[in-house]
Design a protein around this motif. Structure first.
Motif, PDB file in Angstrom:
ATOM      1  N   LEU A 107       0.659  -1.271  -0.216  1.00  0.00           N
ATOM      2  CA  LEU A 107      -0.081   0.013   0.032  1.00  0.00           C
ATOM      3  C   LEU A 107       1.100   1.246  -0.275  1.00  0.00           C
ATOM      4  O   LEU A 107       1.473   1.775   1.006  1.00  0.00           O
ATOM      5  CB  LEU A 107      -0.895   0.324   1.737  1.00  0.00           C
ATOM      6  N   ARG A 108       0.416   2.364  -0.869  1.00  0.00           N
ATOM      7  CA  ARG A 108       1.076   3.073  -1.020  1.00  0.00           C
ATOM      8  C   ARG A 108       0.394   4.804  -0.121  1.00  0.00           C
ATOM      9  O   ARG A 108      -0.205   4.475  -0.289  1.00  0.00           O
ATOM     10  CB  ARG A 108       1.070   4.035  -1.713  1.00  0.00           C
ATOM     11  N   GLU A 109       1.600   5.153   1.096  1.00  0.00           N
ATOM     12  CA  GLU A 109       0.468   5.741   1.777  1.00  0.00           C
ATOM     13  C   GLU A 109       1.013   7.173   0.988  1.00  0.00           C
ATOM     14  O   GLU A 109       0.888   7.939   0.232  1.00  0.00           O
ATOM     15  CB  GLU A 109       1.231   6.089   2.882  1.00  0.00           C
ATOM     16  N   THR A 110      -1.146   8.125   1.470  1.00  0.00           N
ATOM     17  CA  THR A 110      -1.685   9.269   0.739  1.00  0.00           C
ATOM     18  C   THR A 110      -0.410  10.058   1.254  1.00  0.00           C
ATOM     19  O   THR A 110      -0.179  10.378   2.263  1.00  0.00           O
ATOM     20  CB  THR A 110      -2.666   9.204   1.316  1.00  0.00           C
ATOM     21  N   ASP A 111      -0.224  11.355   0.149  1.00  0.00           N
ATOM     22  CA  ASP A 111       0.275  12.119   0.364  1.00  0.00           C
ATOM     23  C   ASP A 111      -0.446  13.213   1.196  1.00  0.00           C
ATOM     24  O   ASP A 111      -1.267  13.425   1.276  1.00  0.00           O
ATOM     25  CB  ASP A 111       0.226  13.695  -1.199  1.00  0.00           C
ATOM     26  N   PRO A 112       0.374  13.748   2.353  1.00  0.00           N
ATOM     27  CA  PRO A 112      -0.707  14.768   3.666  1.00  0.00           C
ATOM     28  C   PRO A 112      -1.179  15.479   2.768  1.00  0.00           C
ATOM     29  O   PRO A 112      -1.877  16.559   3.720  1.00  0.00           O
ATOM     30  CB  PRO A 112       1.040  14.669   4.369  1.00  0.00           C
ATOM     31  N   GLY A 113      -0.260  16.744   1.189  1.00  0.00           N
ATOM     32  CA  GLY A 113      -0.876  17.726   1.650  1.00  0.00           C
ATOM     33  C   GLY A 113      -2.403  17.338   0.612  1.00  0.00           C
ATOM     34  O   GLY A 113      -3.066  18.142   0.155  1.00  0.00           O
ATOM     35  N   ALA A 114      -2.426  16.182   0.232  1.00  0.00           N
ATOM     36  CA  ALA A 114      -4.051  15.533  -1.126  1.00  0.00           C
ATOM     37  C   ALA A 114      -4.793  15.969  -0.884  1.00  0.00           C
ATOM     38  O   ALA A 114      -5.418  16.278   0.720  1.00  0.00           O
ATOM     39  CB  ALA A 114      -4.181  14.555  -0.877  1.00  0.00           C
ATOM     40  N   GLY A 135      -3.758  13.002  -5.559  1.00  0.00           N
ATOM     41  CA  GLY A 135      -3.826  14.139  -4.894  1.00  0.00           C
ATOM     42  C   GLY A 135      -5.459  14.080  -4.721  1.00  0.00           C
ATOM     43  O   GLY A 135      -5.899  14.793  -4.154  1.00  0.00           O
ATOM     44  N   HIS A 136      -6.321  12.814  -4.286  1.00  0.00           N
ATOM     45  CA  HIS A 136      -7.238  13.415  -4.707  1.00  0.00           C
ATOM     46  C   HIS A 136      -7.492  12.734  -3.265  1.00  0.00           C
ATOM     47  O   HIS A 136      -6.902  11.909  -2.136  1.00  0.00           O
ATOM     48  CB  HIS A 136      -8.369  12.767  -5.267  1.00  0.00           C
ATOM     49  N   ILE A 137      -9.188  12.824  -2.636  1.00  0.00           N
ATOM     50  CA  ILE A 137      -9.067  11.839  -1.153  1.00  0.00           C
ATOM     51  C   ILE A 137     -10.906  11.440  -1.701  1.00  0.00           C
ATOM     52  O   ILE A 137     -11.936  12.226  -1.305  1.00  0.00           O
ATOM     53  CB  ILE A 137      -9.566  12.403   0.554  1.00  0.00           C
ATOM     54  N   LEU A 138     -10.775  10.076  -1.537  1.00  0.00           N
ATOM     55  CA  LEU A 138     -11.556   9.824  -2.996  1.00  0.00           C
ATOM     56  C   LEU A 138     -11.796   8.403  -3.172  1.00  0.00           C
ATOM     57  O   LEU A 138     -10.868   7.673  -3.350  1.00  0.00           O
ATOM     58  CB  LEU A 138     -12.490  10.713  -3.937  1.00  0.00           C
ATOM     59  N   MET A 139     -13.217   7.952  -3.152  1.00  0.00           N
ATOM     60  CA  MET A 139     -12.832   6.127  -3.804  1.00  0.00           C
ATOM     61  C   MET A 139     -14.195   5.648  -4.767  1.00  0.00           C
ATOM     62  O   MET A 139     -15.189   6.222  -4.433  1.00  0.00           O
ATOM     63  CB  MET A 139     -13.289   5.263  -2.601  1.00  0.00           C
ATOM     64  N   ARG A 185      -7.756   6.720  -3.373  1.00  0.00           N
ATOM     65  CA  ARG A 185      -7.063   7.670  -2.519  1.00  0.00           C
ATOM     66  C   ARG A 185      -7.236   8.351  -1.431  1.00  0.00           C
ATOM     67  O   ARG A 185      -9.160   8.689  -1.485  1.00  0.00           O
ATOM     68  CB  ARG A 185      -7.026   9.005  -3.734  1.00  0.00           C
ATOM     69  N   GLY A 186      -6.609   8.038  -0.512  1.00  0.00           N
ATOM     70  CA  GLY A 186      -6.788   8.765   0.197  1.00  0.00           C
ATOM     71  C   GLY A 186      -7.940   7.560   1.530  1.00  0.00           C
ATOM     72  O   GLY A 186      -8.599   8.832   2.835  1.00  0.00           O
ATOM     73  N   GLN A 187      -7.541   6.822   1.437  1.00  0.00           N
ATOM     74  CA  GLN A 187      -8.915   6.209   1.766  1.00  0.00           C
ATOM     75  C   GLN A 187      -7.579   5.227   2.636  1.00  0.00           C
ATOM     76  O   GLN A 187      -6.685   4.313   3.157  1.00  0.00           O
ATOM     77  CB  GLN A 187      -9.231   5.137   1.013  1.00  0.00           C
ATOM     78  N   GLY A 228      -3.528   3.603   9.036  1.00  0.00           N
ATOM     79  CA  GLY A 228      -2.979   4.959   7.448  1.00  0.00           C
ATOM     80  C   GLY A 228      -3.883   5.551   6.959  1.00  0.00           C
ATOM     81  O   GLY A 228      -5.154   4.701   6.299  1.00  0.00           O
ATOM     82  N   LYS A 229      -3.927   6.426   5.981  1.00  0.00           N
ATOM     83  CA  LYS A 229      -4.258   6.754   4.603  1.00  0.00           C
ATOM     84  C   LYS A 229      -3.444   6.835   3.125  1.00  0.00           C
ATOM     85  O   LYS A 229      -2.748   6.687   3.709  1.00  0.00           O
ATOM     86  CB  LYS A 229      -4.849   8.147   4.297  1.00  0.00           C
ATOM     87  N   TYR A 230      -4.124   5.774   2.717  1.00  0.00           N
ATOM     88  CA  TYR A 230      -3.513   4.828   1.373  1.00  0.00           C
ATOM     89  C   TYR A 230      -4.045   5.429  -0.124  1.00  0.00           C
ATOM     90  O   TYR A 230      -5.322   5.561  -0.175  1.00  0.00           O
ATOM     91  CB  TYR A 230      -3.464   3.710   1.718  1.00  0.00           C
ATOM     92  N   ASP A 231      -3.576   4.340  -1.036  1.00  0.00           N
ATOM     93  CA  ASP A 231      -3.221   5.167  -2.426  1.00  0.00           C
ATOM     94  C   ASP A 231      -3.334   3.114  -2.982  1.00  0.00           C
ATOM     95  O   ASP A 231      -1.982   3.654  -2.403  1.00  0.00           O
ATOM     96  CB  ASP A 231      -3.226   6.246  -3.156  1.00  0.00           C
ATOM     97  N   PHE A 232      -4.408   3.182  -3.773  1.00  0.00           N
ATOM     98  CA  PHE A 232      -4.218   1.751  -3.583  1.00  0.00           C
ATOM     99  C   PHE A 232      -5.153   1.737  -5.005  1.00  0.00           C
ATOM    100  O   PHE A 232      -6.687   2.129  -5.221  1.00  0.00           O
ATOM    101  CB  PHE A 232      -4.484   0.748  -3.059  1.00  0.00           C
TER     102      PHE A 232
END
Length: 282
Positions: free
Chosen positions: A145-152, A177-181, A195-197, A222-226
């Motif tokens: 899992l890739r951790e989300t950019d904290p600036g997303a 850069g989004h926080i969405l699924m 993203r950011g989930q 954490g919050k992840y991008d996948f």
């Protein structure tokens, strides 16, 4: 029976002073609320609002929402944690409620629960029950899992429909850069792009497919991008899909480094003792 996916809100029973809500009783309540049987019962359930909402934190608006989904929202439970009459997934309701400024999510939950009790005569109790289910654990080679950019930033509905790109295999995915699924139906099978989930958001998407409860035992907070591409369990599978996408269990391990392990689970079940189909007058 109709069920729609909705986001769960963790509930907490609460008594607060009447001054905080402008009420004469200690039970928290919306400033004003309209509850009606939906005149479009077959429409897709939708809604927005409430504390923390980007739509309107001082208004709750729900359309064509089945009673089962209202209970899930108010009490922070999944559909398999509700035991009650069969019509809970069929009868649909429209709700408009005004929320006082500054109401917290915990206060909002208590207000929602009191609204259901007052308008539908809802009475319930909780039981611990054993059920077949799964535990989600980290696979032996570790998470992928890739951790989300904290600036997303979270996607804002006012920006219009979220745009999707394509990965190296031509399958849809959300840009970084989004926080969405989002869930896509593709020729290769079902694709979840996140993203950011958190993993709890992933489990909310998978639980209706598995049709059994799942407990998160990964310890990953954490919050992840996948991206996750799979053939849904118990679904019709074309020959092309069976060649291009693995089943959900294999996909989780190969693509995310996670594993579903069958277990007997103890779950909290909300048992409905009494509930009316028709709400009391507004």
């Amino acid at each position: 029976m109709r069920t729609g996916a909705v986001s769960s809100i963790v509930s907490s029973p609460l008594l607060v002073s009447c001054a905080a809500f402008g009420q004469t009783a200690t039970a928290p309540a919306f400033e004003a609320a309209s509850v009606r049987l939906s005149n479009r019962p077959d429409a897709f359930p939708q809604g927005d609002g409430g504390p923390g909402s980007r739509y309107d934190p001082e208004r709750l608006h729900l359309e064509s929402m089945p009673m089962r989904n209202l209970l899930m929202m108010a009490y922070g439970v999944e559909q398999d944690q509700i035991s009650g009459p069969g019509w809970l997934g069929g009868e649909a309701y429209d709700i408009d409620a005004k929320i006082a400024p500054g109401v917290t999510k915990e206060q909002f939950d208590a207000m929602f629960q009191n609204l259901l009790a007052g308008r539908f005569g809802l009475k319930l109790h909780h039981e611990a029950r054993e059920a077949a289910g799964y535990e989600l654990v980290v696979a032996k080679n570790g998470p992928k899992l890739r951790e989300t950019d904290p600036g997303a930033a979270a996607w804002n509905p006012s920006d219009g429909p979220p745009k999707s790109g394509k990965d190296k295999d031509g399958l849809p995915e959300l840009p970084p850069g989004h926080i969405l699924m989002r869930t896509y139906a593709t020729p290769a099978g079902t694709r979840i792009s996140a993203r950011g989930q958190s993993l709890s958001a992933l489990l909310r998407s998978l639980r209706p497919l598995l049709k059994e409860p799942v407990h998160d035992k990964t310890g990953l907070t954490g919050k992840y991008d996948f991206n996750l591409t799979f053939v849904a369990p118990n679904g019709a599978v074309s020959a092309d899909q069976s060649e291009r996408a693995p089943n959900l269990f294999v996909a989780l391990e190969d693509q995310l480094g996670l594993k579903l392990v069958a277990k007997k689970l103890t779950i909290d079940v909300m048992v409905i003792d009494h509930i009316e189909k028709s709400p009391m007058e507004n």
